[in-house]
Design a protein around this motif. Sequence first.
Motif, mmCIF file in Angstrom:
data_model
loop_
_atom_site.group_PDB
_atom_site.id
_atom_site.type_symbol
_atom_site.label_atom_id
_atom_site.label_comp_id
_atom_site.label_asym_id
_atom_site.label_seq_id
_atom_site.Cartn_x
_atom_site.Cartn_y
_atom_site.Cartn_z
ATOM 1 N N GLN A 138 12.251 -12.353 -2.593
ATOM 2 C CA GLN A 138 12.386 -12.298 -4.207
ATOM 3 C C GLN A 138 10.940 -12.517 -4.586
ATOM 4 N N PHE A 139 9.543 -13.422 -4.178
ATOM 5 C CA PHE A 139 8.709 -13.790 -4.676
ATOM 6 C C PHE A 139 7.891 -12.254 -4.964
ATOM 7 N N ILE A 140 7.288 -11.923 -2.698
ATOM 8 C CA ILE A 140 7.268 -10.831 -2.291
ATOM 9 C C ILE A 140 7.848 -9.289 -3.394
ATOM 10 N N SER A 141 8.852 -8.978 -3.431
ATOM 11 C CA SER A 141 9.591 -8.262 -3.906
ATOM 12 C C SER A 141 9.279 -7.689 -5.327
ATOM 13 N N THR A 142 8.877 -8.893 -5.952
ATOM 14 C CA THR A 142 8.345 -8.969 -7.632
ATOM 15 C C THR A 142 7.261 -8.513 -7.584
ATOM 16 N N ILE A 143 6.672 -9.335 -6.794
ATOM 17 C CA ILE A 143 4.918 -8.788 -6.704
ATOM 18 C C ILE A 143 4.082 -7.758 -6.525
ATOM 19 N N VAL A 144 5.160 -6.825 -5.525
ATOM 20 C CA VAL A 144 4.844 -5.682 -4.293
ATOM 21 C C VAL A 144 5.007 -4.676 -6.007
ATOM 22 N N GLU A 145 6.494 -5.045 -6.228
ATOM 23 C CA GLU A 145 7.015 -3.712 -6.996
ATOM 24 C C GLU A 145 6.488 -4.131 -8.632
ATOM 25 N N SER A 146 5.814 -5.627 -9.652
ATOM 26 C CA SER A 146 5.408 -5.137 -10.731
ATOM 27 C C SER A 146 3.997 -4.610 -10.275
ATOM 28 N N SER A 147 3.465 -4.207 -9.204
ATOM 29 C CA SER A 147 1.812 -4.290 -9.093
ATOM 30 C C SER A 147 2.043 -2.664 -9.247
ATOM 31 N N GLY A 155 0.694 -1.291 -0.409
ATOM 32 C CA GLY A 155 -0.045 0.393 -0.242
ATOM 33 C C GLY A 155 0.657 1.041 0.155
ATOM 34 N N ALA A 156 2.266 1.199 0.955
ATOM 35 C CA ALA A 156 2.675 2.952 0.917
ATOM 36 C C ALA A 156 3.729 2.689 -0.816
ATOM 37 N N VAL A 157 4.128 1.757 -0.806
ATOM 38 C CA VAL A 157 5.047 1.646 -2.466
ATOM 39 C C VAL A 157 4.365 1.934 -3.237
ATOM 40 N N ILE A 158 3.097 2.146 -3.547
ATOM 41 C CA ILE A 158 1.658 2.423 -4.566
ATOM 42 C C ILE A 158 1.572 3.609 -4.636
ATOM 43 N N ALA A 159 1.035 3.723 -2.951
ATOM 44 C CA ALA A 159 0.761 5.446 -3.277
ATOM 45 C C ALA A 159 2.185 6.376 -2.736
ATOM 46 N N GLU A 160 3.741 5.973 -2.990
ATOM 47 C CA GLU A 160 4.190 7.084 -2.688
ATOM 48 C C GLU A 160 4.576 7.834 -4.183
ATOM 49 N N GLU A 161 4.935 8.229 -4.061
ATOM 50 C CA GLU A 161 5.448 9.553 -4.706
ATOM 51 C C GLU A 161 6.246 9.439 -6.458
ATOM 52 N N GLU A 162 5.880 9.377 -7.091
ATOM 53 C CA GLU A 162 6.158 8.791 -8.602
ATOM 54 C C GLU A 162 7.652 8.558 -8.693
ATOM 55 N N ASN A 163 8.463 9.633 -8.227
ATOM 56 C CA ASN A 163 9.375 9.651 -7.726
ATOM 57 C C ASN A 163 10.809 8.767 -7.406
ATOM 58 N N TYR A 164 10.416 8.297 -6.170
ATOM 59 C CA TYR A 164 10.316 7.526 -4.933
ATOM 60 C C TYR A 164 10.736 6.427 -5.450
ATOM 61 N N ARG A 165 9.076 6.094 -6.318
ATOM 62 C CA ARG A 165 8.960 4.976 -6.332
ATOM 63 C C ARG A 165 9.800 4.349 -7.948
ATOM 64 N N MET A 166 10.360 5.586 -8.720
ATOM 65 C CA MET A 166 10.751 5.132 -10.280
ATOM 66 C C MET A 166 12.922 4.803 -9.443
ATOM 67 N N LEU A 167 12.769 5.404 -8.024
ATOM 68 C CA LEU A 167 14.526 5.605 -8.081
ATOM 69 C C LEU A 167 14.391 4.114 -7.414
ATOM 70 N N PHE A 168 13.378 3.554 -6.987
ATOM 71 C CA PHE A 168 13.177 1.650 -6.566
ATOM 72 C C PHE A 168 13.924 1.168 -8.147
ATOM 73 N N SER A 169 13.144 1.795 -8.962
ATOM 74 C CA SER A 169 13.039 0.934 -9.792
ATOM 75 C C SER A 169 14.113 0.682 -11.033
ATOM 76 N N LEU A 170 15.237 1.580 -10.287
ATOM 77 C CA LEU A 170 16.301 1.171 -11.348
ATOM 78 C C LEU A 170 16.925 1.050 -11.508
ATOM 79 N N SER A 171 18.211 -0.021 -12.683
ATOM 80 C CA SER A 171 19.191 -0.855 -12.312
ATOM 81 C C SER A 171 20.281 -0.703 -12.005
#
Length: 275
Positions: free
Chosen positions: A201-210, A141-157
Amino acid sequence: MFRLDKRNMLGHAEACQDGAVDTILGRTYMVRGKGMGGAGSRSPGRPRQDGRAALTKVDILAAAIPIFATAGYAGASIRDICSAIGAHPSSVFHHFANKEELFSVCYDYVASPYIDLYETIEKTILDPEKAMVVSVYIDSGAVIAEEENYRMLFSLSDIKSEKFPSISKTREKMDNHYKYIYEIGNSCTVFFDYPPEFVSQFISTIVESSLYSYGSDIVKRSRSDAYHITRFCAHALFSKKRSESDLHDFIKETLNAYAIDFDPIEWRRRSQALL
């Protein structure tokens, strides 16, 4: 903010009055009761080019995070960050040794509310099934509601690069939270017998892919979507002793038993005043 059962939190709060200091940002965390200041903390830099007050670390982070998030580590430059806040590069280097350190602190700053949250759950919720439900629900819930730039930072390779050992340690802490809960659950035979590394890894993938399936109304939808993500993870990980309806009731009862209201944006907003 994040709230748990007041009786549990009272004991936790008393145990956390240790005045520990964050030596990276020198800021006070709301849960761990860290003191202000920090070893090696520096005085404010010189006034900005436009005459405004000297830069603080918060000013620099606020400008750097969206630039790193959109351009990546390689595409971002200290000059771009300085241009965004009307400052000379020396003002940034007054607080951060180089771009690598600034990028690492940006990630740690974005991740720190979750680290504090995980530590609180581990100390206050002893039942591994309930700890897993609460963790996944608040996390998603927190990750979904995060500010866009913060979410994008988490997804950087870039955050997976070995050149950022501080980020690697932070990511390891986040992974270890779910490993820890699952290892306890396995010892009690309440979970399916999966390797803890797989579960993390399973939980991280599910949460982040959402994150990539939500539109402009993500904040409104975050609670209901977080609940569905939690049900999916719980069913996959430990539903062997419960029917679908029993699992549904268990999740609702668990979430209702805790006053859950974790808003990382508000958490940071209040913390910024202490930097």
